[in-house]
Design an enzyme around this catalytic site. Structure first.
Site, short mmCIF file in Angstrom:
data_model
loop_
_atom_site.label_atom_id
_atom_site.label_comp_id
_atom_site.label_asym_id
_atom_site.label_seq_id
_atom_site.Cartn_x
_atom_site.Cartn_y
_atom_site.Cartn_z
N ASP A 23 -3.39 -3.86 -14.69
CA ASP A 23 -3.13 -4.48 -13.39
C ASP A 23 -2.61 -5.91 -13.60
O ASP A 23 -2.63 -6.43 -14.72
CB ASP A 23 -4.45 -4.48 -12.60
CG ASP A 23 -4.25 -4.92 -11.16
OD1 ASP A 23 -3.13 -4.79 -10.64
OD2 ASP A 23 -5.24 -5.40 -10.56
N GLU A 35 2.62 -8.33 -13.36
CA GLU A 35 4.00 -8.65 -12.91
C GLU A 35 4.64 -9.71 -13.78
O GLU A 35 5.87 -9.66 -13.94
CB GLU A 35 3.95 -9.11 -11.44
CG GLU A 35 3.58 -8.01 -10.47
CD GLU A 35 2.16 -7.50 -10.59
OE1 GLU A 35 1.26 -8.33 -10.87
OE2 GLU A 35 1.93 -6.30 -10.43
N ASP A 81 -1.43 -2.93 -3.78
CA ASP A 81 -2.35 -3.26 -2.69
C ASP A 81 -1.75 -2.95 -1.33
O ASP A 81 -1.35 -3.84 -0.58
CB ASP A 81 -2.76 -4.73 -2.78
CG ASP A 81 -3.53 -5.00 -4.05
OD1 ASP A 81 -3.90 -4.04 -4.75
OD2 ASP A 81 -3.77 -6.18 -4.36
C1 GLC Z 1 -5.50 -6.28 -7.63
C2 GLC Z 1 -5.27 -4.78 -7.76
C3 GLC Z 1 -6.44 -4.03 -7.17
C4 GLC Z 1 -7.72 -4.48 -7.85
C5 GLC Z 1 -7.89 -5.98 -7.73
C6 GLC Z 1 -9.09 -6.49 -8.52
O1 GLC Z 1 -5.48 -6.65 -6.31
O2 GLC Z 1 -4.07 -4.39 -7.18
O3 GLC Z 1 -6.25 -2.65 -7.30
O4 GLC Z 1 -8.81 -3.84 -7.26
O5 GLC Z 1 -6.75 -6.64 -8.22
O6 GLC Z 1 -9.02 -6.16 -9.84
#
Ligand code: GLC
Length: 749
Positions: free
Chosen positions: A406, A409, A480
């Site tokens: 995650d 980017e 998200d």
């Molecule tokens: C980001 C991710 C989400 C995750 C959060 C905390 O917002 O897109 O899926 O739960 O980070 O890690």
């Protein structure tokens, strides 16, 4: 050899054409794939997407015709003119795509003073500042031209009249169809018009802009802020062939482990071992199938990657062992940001080896993400990828079965990384501007390769950010989203376009991530999720919990019904992935993929196909209990009742909350398994074939569902043929055990 003021030289499959405007190298990769490369920089940027594949040594026929250099393959023809204008034709002479000869019509209709005021109030004035880009190509647009692809972009299936940007962006606000960029950069476009269908893949990782007739109805353009003009013209007789050619270049989604196709439960909110145990136990006691539980940030010690929070989650390994005994596979989140903290091994090792990106002055660059001040691994370096890849073993040793990447980017809470931050590109220095859009791609590659080394199984990686070609390494989710009906509706075109862009394994956060879901929204979303390649329910701490049992009995029953249906359909999904590794066809497809000549499919945002045979028409609107369903040509059968429906028309069908309209095409043979609570609970001894009216053929594959032995042929093949009233099966066994029983269930007869 001169041709007017242009000249050309042929080097095997490459034709170098020079004019006063510079050089363009046109390479025939395959009869229907032509690469156009205009070097604009002294440095050559190696492709991140097209790796491990080389031109097929197709020998083009090159000649001069009038004032053009003409390059012919058995299926395509390119004419290059002075000014390096290029027109692409089918071999029969049909013009498919012509360069636009005039200048773009850029107009700023608002005075600079007004622009300033608008900006001060917070309006987006970027459109008013449009300009020509240093790397740019403008193509003529026909009146009936439609555009598809482009990865995860918001909005609708057909991208015509919209503009987009490729700059991987972490924006937690509600994504709307006005958004130009989300988390992924996949600059691959499919265009469809009466003359035919073709693809354009712009292989450039700098920030880029794609305007599909929004600026002007006579042209569409691609512009990048750096790098070279580097694109592929991708032909094919139909959309499946174009997608197949694109994925031949950029890679295909590999067959995943069978359990990854089951149901996944996640929440950024499982804060202790006890929380996880309770969730797991609830699935089993309520008999809701579930294979995977995701571990968000809290399992880590202070959000330090590759650590374990013993205080809240107990001794390393113990919880995961318990879960595994109960059939659950655990998948942890791993972000790229490494906490800046001397004494923390990841930080110390990275500093010592020079593995983090640096400011131009040579200092390690620091920004802020979840652990506070953090530094960024330099994934463009093969050494960094090997180092990071090696860390996956820490996770597999703990008992994790996959990895969720995650914030890659890369996200940053203290402003965006400046363009000039020094990144590595394989063997030399590069910049954030050049590497931003492929950062998630390279992180996924490191994770995939590391996991493969660690346990030899088919790696299960999920990533949020990616570039074209990341499908080789990772599944994706759309980041998200929010618990909004508009986001449920957007899930369909988003998943369709991700599929057309090579991402066969994709999903959305079921129920919606941000904001509070409602029982009705969750029911409708689970109906979409059950047919999405990745089926995961996920939400954050600040929202209402949304596991299947959080509302009422009806919501629970509907969740169970669709999760069970998914488990019944597992062999169908698995077969689609097996085929997809060979063809590049997505699992989830828009109707236009198979029915491109039917205008009703061109803008169909509310239905999709799973494979060629199942048509899903989910309800995407609050309160609706009927759905207007378009069925393409042929006869279709209601999956649940067997009722026949004529294709080539709309039907208004009943869709009470527990019904997601689902149709099988005539001649369909759909393999199903009995419902298990998780993959591996018991052997799948019986294959139940659902047989719909009509003649047809279906190929089913079976292997161990885990490792790569299938690539050496260890895979059984069952060819079912329905002809007249009979179904015949031919079995080609190569190493896997036989089903004890194959049952045929006749539907709609
Ligand atoms: C980001 C991710 C989400 C995750 C959060 C905390 O917002 O897109 O899926 O739960 O980070 O890690």
């Amino acid at each position: 050899m001169p041709s007017g003021s242009i000249s050309y030289e042929v080097h095997g499959s490459q034709v170098d054409i020079s004019s006063e405007d510079g050089l363009v190298c046109v390479t025939v990769w395959k009869d229907d794939i032509i690469h156009v490369f205009r070097p604009l920089q002294p440095k050559r940027y190696g492709s991140k997407a097209v790796t491990g594949v080389t031109p097929e040594q197709a020998e083009p026929v090159v000649c001069e015709e009038g004032d053009a250099v003409v390059i012919r393959t058995p299926s395509l023809m390119v004419k290059v003119y002075d000014g390096l204008f290029m027109d692409f034709y089918r071999a029969d002479g049909t013009l498919l795509c012509a360069d636009y000869r005039k200048e773009r019509q850029i107009r700023s209709v608002i005075s600079p003073r007004m622009q300033k005021l608008l900006a001060e109030e917070g309006h987006d004035i970027s459109r008013l500042l449009e300009r020509n880009y240093p790397v740019q190509t403008i193509k003529c647009m026909d009146g009936d031209e439609k555009f598809y692809g482009l990865g995860d972009k918001t909005g609708f299936l057909n991208k015509r009249n919209y503009e987009y940007e490729n700059w991987n962006t972490d924006d937690p606000h509600a994504h709307t169809d006005a958004y130009k960029a989300l988390y992924k950069s996949v600059p691959f476009l499919i265009t469809l018009k009466s003359q035919g269908v073709f693809g354009l893949f712009f292989d450039n990782t700098f920030r880029s802009h794609i305007n599909l007739g929004k600026e002007n109805r006579n042209y569409f353009y691609y512009g990048a802020e750096g790098g070279d003009l580097d694109y592929y013209f991708i032909g094919g007789n139909n959309m499946p062939e174009v997608v197949s050619n694109y994925t031949y270049l950029t890679g295909r989604t590999p067959l995943p482990q069978l359990w990854t196709l089951g149901y996944h439960q996640s929440r950024w909110g499982y804060e202790s071992a006890q929380d996880v145990r309770e969730v797991a136990a609830k699935f089993r006691s309520l008999k809701i199938p579930c294979d995977t539980i995701h571990f968000d940030l809290d399992y880590m010690d202070g959000f330090r990657v590759f650590t374990w929070n013993e205080g809240d989650f107990g001794a390393p390994g113990r919880l995961l062992e318990e879960l595994a005994r109960d059939g659950f596979k655990a998948v942890p989140i791993i972000d790229p940001g490494v906490k800046r903290e001397p004494g923390y091994d990841m930080y110390d090792e990275g500093v010592k080896e020079g593995y983090f990106v640096k400011s131009p002055d040579g200092e390690i660059y620091v920004n802020v993400v979840w652990p506070g001040e953090a530094v960024y691994p330099d994934f463009g370096s093969p050494d960094v990828r090997a180092w990071w890849g090696g860390k996956q073993k820490y996770l597999t040793d703990l008992g994790f079965k996959g990895v969720w990447n995650d914030m890659n980017e890369p996200a940053s809470f203290r402003g965006e990384l400046p363009d000039d931050i020094v990144f590595t590109d394989e063997d030399g220095p590069s910049s954030h501007a050049a590497m931003h859009n492929c950062y998630g791609h390279l992180m996924s590659q490191a994770t995939y390769e590391g996991l493969k080394r660690a346990d030899g199984k088919r790696p299960f990686v999920i990533t949020r950010a990616c570039y074209a070609g990341t499908q080789k390494y990772s599944t994706v989710w759309t980041g998200d989203n929010q618990s909004l009906w508009a986001h449920l509706a957007m899930a369909v075109p988003q998943l369709c376009n991700l599929g057309l862009s090579g991402f066969a394994f994709a999903g959305t956060d079921v129920g919606g991530f941000g904001a509070d879901t409602t029982p009705e929204l969750l029911c409708r979303w689970v109906q979409v999720g059950a047919f999405s390649p990745l089926f995961r329910n996920h939400s954050p701490k600040n929202t209402k919990r949304q596991e299947p049992w959080q509302f009422d009995e009806e919501t629970l029953a509907i969740n169970r019904k669709y999760i069970e249906l998914r488990y019944r359909l597992l062999p169908y999904f698995y077969d689609l992935f097996f085929e997809g590794e060979k063809t590049g066809y997505p699992v989830l497809r828009p109707l236009v993929f198979h029915y491109e000549n039917d205008p009703e499919t061109w803008n169909n945002n509310g239905e999709f196909l799973v494979g060629e045979n199942l048509l899903v028409a989910p309800v995407l609107e609050q309160g609706a209990t009927k759905k207007s369903v378009y069925l393409p040509e042929g006869t279709w059968y209601d999956f649940f009742t067997g009722k026949a429906f004529a294709g080539g028309q709309y039907h208004l069908v009943d869709a009470p909350l527990d019904v997601c309209p689902l149709f099988a095409k005539e001649g369909s043979l759909i393999p199903t398994y009995e419902v298990m609570q998780y993959v591996g609970e018991r052997p799948y001894d019986t294959l139940k074939m659902l047989v719909f009216p009509g003649d047809g053929q279906y190929v089913h594959y079976r292997d161990n569902g885990v490792d790569f032995a299938y690539r050496d042929g260890a895979s059984d093949r069952y060819v079912f043929t329905r002809s007249g009233g009979n179904v015949d099966v031919k079995i080609d066994r190569n190493g896997y055990e036989k089903y004890k029983k194959i049952e045929y269930i006749m539907i709609g007869t």
